[in-house]
Design a protein around this motif. Structure first.
Motif, PDB file in Angstrom:
ATOM      1  N   LEU A   1       0.807  -1.147  -0.199  1.00  0.00           N
ATOM      2  CA  LEU A   1       0.004   0.087   0.062  1.00  0.00           C
ATOM      3  C   LEU A   1       1.017   1.269   0.017  1.00  0.00           C
ATOM      4  O   LEU A   1       0.666   2.199  -0.642  1.00  0.00           O
ATOM      5  CB  LEU A   1      -0.880  -0.078   1.460  1.00  0.00           C
ATOM      6  N   PHE A   2       1.943   1.281   0.961  1.00  0.00           N
ATOM      7  CA  PHE A   2       2.850   2.466   0.845  1.00  0.00           C
ATOM      8  C   PHE A   2       3.451   2.726  -0.260  1.00  0.00           C
ATOM      9  O   PHE A   2       3.662   3.658  -0.736  1.00  0.00           O
ATOM     10  CB  PHE A   2       3.818   2.052   1.999  1.00  0.00           C
ATOM     11  N   LEU A   3       4.154   1.523  -1.050  1.00  0.00           N
ATOM     12  CA  LEU A   3       4.691   1.684  -2.482  1.00  0.00           C
ATOM     13  C   LEU A   3       3.906   2.329  -3.294  1.00  0.00           C
ATOM     14  O   LEU A   3       4.052   3.042  -4.138  1.00  0.00           O
ATOM     15  CB  LEU A   3       5.292   0.088  -2.608  1.00  0.00           C
ATOM     16  N   VAL A   4       2.670   1.650  -3.298  1.00  0.00           N
ATOM     17  CA  VAL A   4       1.637   2.137  -4.475  1.00  0.00           C
ATOM     18  C   VAL A   4       1.149   3.509  -4.270  1.00  0.00           C
ATOM     19  O   VAL A   4       1.373   4.272  -5.326  1.00  0.00           O
ATOM     20  CB  VAL A   4       0.464   1.084  -4.370  1.00  0.00           C
ATOM     21  N   LEU A   5       0.967   3.810  -3.225  1.00  0.00           N
ATOM     22  CA  LEU A   5       0.649   5.265  -2.831  1.00  0.00           C
ATOM     23  C   LEU A   5       1.650   6.315  -3.314  1.00  0.00           C
ATOM     24  O   LEU A   5       1.649   7.203  -3.733  1.00  0.00           O
ATOM     25  CB  LEU A   5       0.375   5.615  -1.370  1.00  0.00           C
ATOM     26  N   PHE A   6       3.205   5.868  -2.902  1.00  0.00           N
ATOM     27  CA  PHE A   6       4.222   6.673  -3.446  1.00  0.00           C
ATOM     28  C   PHE A   6       4.147   6.793  -4.906  1.00  0.00           C
ATOM     29  O   PHE A   6       4.317   7.933  -5.487  1.00  0.00           O
ATOM     30  CB  PHE A   6       5.570   6.196  -2.784  1.00  0.00           C
ATOM     31  N   ARG A   7       4.247   5.653  -5.515  1.00  0.00           N
ATOM     32  CA  ARG A   7       4.182   5.620  -7.090  1.00  0.00           C
ATOM     33  C   ARG A   7       3.084   6.487  -7.817  1.00  0.00           C
ATOM     34  O   ARG A   7       3.355   7.140  -8.755  1.00  0.00           O
ATOM     35  CB  ARG A   7       4.423   4.274  -7.447  1.00  0.00           C
ATOM     36  N   VAL A   8       1.991   6.312  -7.272  1.00  0.00           N
ATOM     37  CA  VAL A   8       0.892   6.920  -7.653  1.00  0.00           C
ATOM     38  C   VAL A   8       1.240   8.314  -7.521  1.00  0.00           C
ATOM     39  O   VAL A   8       0.845   9.320  -8.467  1.00  0.00           O
ATOM     40  CB  VAL A   8      -0.357   6.428  -7.113  1.00  0.00           C
ATOM     41  N   ALA A   9       1.366   8.886  -6.493  1.00  0.00           N
ATOM     42  CA  ALA A   9       2.081  10.290  -6.080  1.00  0.00           C
ATOM     43  C   ALA A   9       2.914  10.927  -7.085  1.00  0.00           C
ATOM     44  O   ALA A   9       2.646  11.901  -7.791  1.00  0.00           O
ATOM     45  CB  ALA A   9       2.275  10.439  -4.795  1.00  0.00           C
ATOM     46  N   VAL A  10       3.917  10.166  -7.310  1.00  0.00           N
ATOM     47  CA  VAL A  10       4.977  10.447  -8.078  1.00  0.00           C
ATOM     48  C   VAL A  10       4.418  10.725  -9.862  1.00  0.00           C
ATOM     49  O   VAL A  10       4.613  11.633 -10.334  1.00  0.00           O
ATOM     50  CB  VAL A  10       6.058   9.498  -8.182  1.00  0.00           C
ATOM     51  N   ARG A  11       3.547   9.660 -10.097  1.00  0.00           N
ATOM     52  CA  ARG A  11       3.002   9.692 -11.549  1.00  0.00           C
ATOM     53  C   ARG A  11       2.137  10.742 -11.606  1.00  0.00           C
ATOM     54  O   ARG A  11       2.258  11.541 -12.569  1.00  0.00           O
ATOM     55  CB  ARG A  11       2.286   8.345 -11.616  1.00  0.00           C
ATOM     56  N   ARG A  12       1.395  11.318 -10.454  1.00  0.00           N
ATOM     57  CA  ARG A  12       0.533  12.274 -10.435  1.00  0.00           C
ATOM     58  C   ARG A  12       1.020  13.755 -10.670  1.00  0.00           C
ATOM     59  O   ARG A  12       0.722  14.630 -11.248  1.00  0.00           O
ATOM     60  CB  ARG A  12      -0.682  12.218  -9.446  1.00  0.00           C
ATOM     61  N   GLY A  13       2.184  13.585  -9.928  1.00  0.00           N
ATOM     62  CA  GLY A  13       3.017  14.939  -9.845  1.00  0.00           C
ATOM     63  C   GLY A  13       3.583  15.119 -11.046  1.00  0.00           C
ATOM     64  O   GLY A  13       3.623  16.292 -11.416  1.00  0.00           O
ATOM     65  N   ARG A  14       4.071  14.023 -11.694  1.00  0.00           N
ATOM     66  CA  ARG A  14       4.425  14.110 -13.226  1.00  0.00           C
ATOM     67  C   ARG A  14       3.630  14.987 -14.078  1.00  0.00           C
ATOM     68  O   ARG A  14       3.553  15.638 -15.142  1.00  0.00           O
ATOM     69  CB  ARG A  14       5.155  12.994 -13.819  1.00  0.00           C
ATOM     70  N   GLU A  15       2.204  14.361 -14.176  1.00  0.00           N
ATOM     71  CA  GLU A  15       1.379  14.913 -14.681  1.00  0.00           C
ATOM     72  C   GLU A  15       0.704  16.249 -14.560  1.00  0.00           C
ATOM     73  O   GLU A  15       0.640  16.947 -15.384  1.00  0.00           O
ATOM     74  CB  GLU A  15      -0.127  14.066 -14.623  1.00  0.00           C
ATOM     75  N   SER A  16       0.816  16.534 -13.292  1.00  0.00           N
ATOM     76  CA  SER A  16       0.629  17.840 -12.788  1.00  0.00           C
ATOM     77  C   SER A  16       1.662  19.000 -13.459  1.00  0.00           C
ATOM     78  O   SER A  16       1.351  20.199 -13.563  1.00  0.00           O
ATOM     79  CB  SER A  16       0.487  17.998 -11.268  1.00  0.00           C
ATOM     80  N   ALA A  17       2.871  18.518 -13.410  1.00  0.00           N
ATOM     81  CA  ALA A  17       3.952  19.205 -13.706  1.00  0.00           C
ATOM     82  C   ALA A  17       3.958  19.469 -15.402  1.00  0.00           C
ATOM     83  O   ALA A  17       4.789  20.105 -15.854  1.00  0.00           O
ATOM     84  CB  ALA A  17       5.365  18.874 -13.144  1.00  0.00           C
ATOM     85  N   GLU A  18       3.248  18.629 -16.008  1.00  0.00           N
ATOM     86  CA  GLU A  18       3.113  18.593 -17.272  1.00  0.00           C
ATOM     87  C   GLU A  18       4.754  18.321 -17.911  1.00  0.00           C
ATOM     88  O   GLU A  18       5.167  19.192 -18.769  1.00  0.00           O
ATOM     89  CB  GLU A  18       2.712  19.656 -18.238  1.00  0.00           C
ATOM     90  N   SER A  19       5.205  17.396 -17.444  1.00  0.00           N
ATOM     91  CA  SER A  19       6.758  17.071 -17.486  1.00  0.00           C
ATOM     92  C   SER A  19       6.662  15.464 -18.303  1.00  0.00           C
ATOM     93  O   SER A  19       5.765  14.659 -18.345  1.00  0.00           O
ATOM     94  CB  SER A  19       7.452  16.914 -16.193  1.00  0.00           C
ATOM     95  N   TYR A  20       7.970  15.631 -19.271  1.00  0.00           N
ATOM     96  CA  TYR A  20       8.220  14.389 -19.885  1.00  0.00           C
ATOM     97  C   TYR A  20       9.160  13.587 -19.124  1.00  0.00           C
ATOM     98  O   TYR A  20       9.849  12.480 -19.437  1.00  0.00           O
ATOM     99  CB  TYR A  20       8.628  14.500 -21.222  1.00  0.00           C
TER     100      TYR A  20
END
Length: 462
Positions: A319-338
């Motif tokens: 759960l902790f690992l999935v939450l972290f990776r989802v947060a990183v992925r959403r952060g990438r999307e929010s930053a509109e980064s490649y």
């Protein structure tokens, strides 16, 4: 972890022990070494948790809109040299290695043949109070001296080596499994109450570790496979004292070592960092009344308790690992980064180490201070120890524990903020990349505060 000896040695631990030797004693707890005073909050629990989460969220806003790149860079690059003569360095290294080996011999010998009462046995007190509580605290508050003190590394260095190659595809996964396995064993077995069992586990760990070091080579095994060495290496990145690439002892602002691009360099190392964060929470979670309230009905329905503990350990880690990776992925999307998601995960993961360190300090400082007189008494007479005595902590000491949890999260927010500015060219990109990660950190904060606020209850069915 580098094989070059560190100069930050056992002297630091001795200094810490001496500094907290206070007055006001009473009989120590019997049976289990785990001790935590019952807590009663003067405010509603929801308000307490919301306040803690709000502090973390507010710190993110403050860091985002008050700091700039120049200020962040000045904090990151602040360094000062610490001068020690080579003669002193070599002497401390020799003393540190001798203390480590003698400590291992004492733990095994007294554990097998010393008193059976846990609070009278040197092995139990050295492992849980002096080492896992006291020494671990020095690795993130002062610096990582484990490469010098590590008795298994010292012994392995004089043994022959087959020097077999380590499969790169395996990464740090053996260390992840080893860390989860050690915490599971610590929780479900009476290692804090049974000196003979503890000594047997230490002997088994010694055999496995030395065999691995002989097979792979000392440096490769302790850098890649050994979970204990990896824990202290990562905790050492939080500390102010460190060795630079030229071997010089340097001072930095605590936490800035977590901003290194090379500290975490693979998916498996990200998983290890998350595992380290989770096991500090799991160790406290299973010692709270709500855990027993959930577990007892399940066992009553026929679920085997022996299976529920490791299941909860693995499920919580996932759960902790999935939450972290989802947060990183959403952060990438929010930053509109490649930028690659794995790259972002590797760079942001070290910030979680500050949270793990803060929770460890909150969880074990009171425990260490309480049992310090007992430890010192047993050290003076390991085979005929005096009656156990413990320091009675004042009620306000609980405030320190809660403050340490928040402090760890605040440092984590700062580290993530600094890393984001290093990764993204735009100020708003850097800020937006942290939205989801900050939300996850708020969740981690509220979880940690909830655990710390609960009274101690012995884990049932173990």
């Amino acid at each position: 972890m580098r094989s070059r000896p560190r100069t930050r040695t056992v002297v630091l631990l001795v200094s810490l022990v001496g500094a907290v030797a206070l007055s006001g004693t009473a009989l120590a707890h019997g049976g289990s070494l785990r001790s935590s005073p019952a807590r009663s909050l003067s405010i509603p629990l929801w308000l307490f948790l919301a306040t803690g989460g709000g502090v973390v969220g507010a710190s993110f806003l403050l860091a985002s809109f008050v700091t700039d790149r120049a200020f962040i860079r000045s904090v990151e690059e602040y360094r000062r040299s610490v001068s020690l003569s080579e003669t002193v360095v070599r002497g401390l290294v020799v003393v540190g290695r001798a203390v480590g080996v003698l400590g291992l011999v004492a733990v095994v010998g007294v554990g097998l043949f010393g008193p059976r009462e846990p609070l009278a046995n040197l092995a139990v007190l050295v492992v849980w109070v002096a080492w896992w509580a006291g020494f671990t605290m020095t690795t993130y508050t002062l610096g990582n001296t484990w490469p010098v003190l590590n008795p298994w590394r010292t012994i392995a260095s004089v043994l022959p080596s087959l020097d077999r190659p380590y499969p790169e595809r395996v990464g740090a996964w053996p260390a992840v499994a080893g860390l989860l396995g050690l915490i599971w064993l610590e929780v479900v077995s009476p290692l804090a109450d049974a000196p003979r069992l503890l000594a047997g586990v230490v002997v088994a760990y010694t055999v496995v570790t030395l065999a691995g070091a002989v097979y792979l080579g000392t440096d490769r095994y302790f850098e890649r496979v050994d979970p204990v060495s990896r824990v202290f290496r990562y905790y050492g990145a939080v500390a102010p004292l460190y060795r630079d690439d030229d071997g010089r002892l340097r001072f930095r602002i605590p936490g800035t070592g977590l901003e290194s691009e090379t500290l975490v360099d693979s998916r498996s190392e990200v998983a290890f960092v998350v595992a380290l964060l989770w096991v500090t929470s799991y160790d406290g979670l299973v010692a709270t009344p709500p855990w027993g309230d959930v577990l007892r009905p399940l066992v009553g329905l026929g679920a085997p308790a022996a299976l529920l503990y490791p299941l909860a350990l693995v499920a919580g880690f996932a759960l902790f690992l999935v939450l972290f990776r989802v947060a990183v992925r959403r952060g990438r999307e929010s930053a509109e980064s490649y930028l690659d998601v794995d790259l972002l995960a590797r760079r942001f993961a070290p910030s979680l180490l500050a949270i793990a360190a803060g929770y460890h300090l909150a969880h074990y400082l009171g425990y260490f201070v309480e049992l310090l007189p007992t430890l010192l008494g047993v050290l003076t007479a390991p085979l005929s120890p005096p009656a156990p005595r413990a320091i009675v902590l004042p009620v306000w000491f609980d405030g320190f524990e809660l403050a340490f949890v928040l402090l760890g999260h605040l440092v984590a927010i700062w580290v993530a903020h600094a890393v984001a500015y290093d990764l993204f060219p735009s100020r708003m990109q850097a800020i937006r990349s942290q939205y989801a990660l900050t939300a996850v950190m708020v969740f981690y904060t509220m979880t940690s505060l909830w655990i710390v606020s609960r009274p101690y209850a012995a884990p049932p069915f173990v």
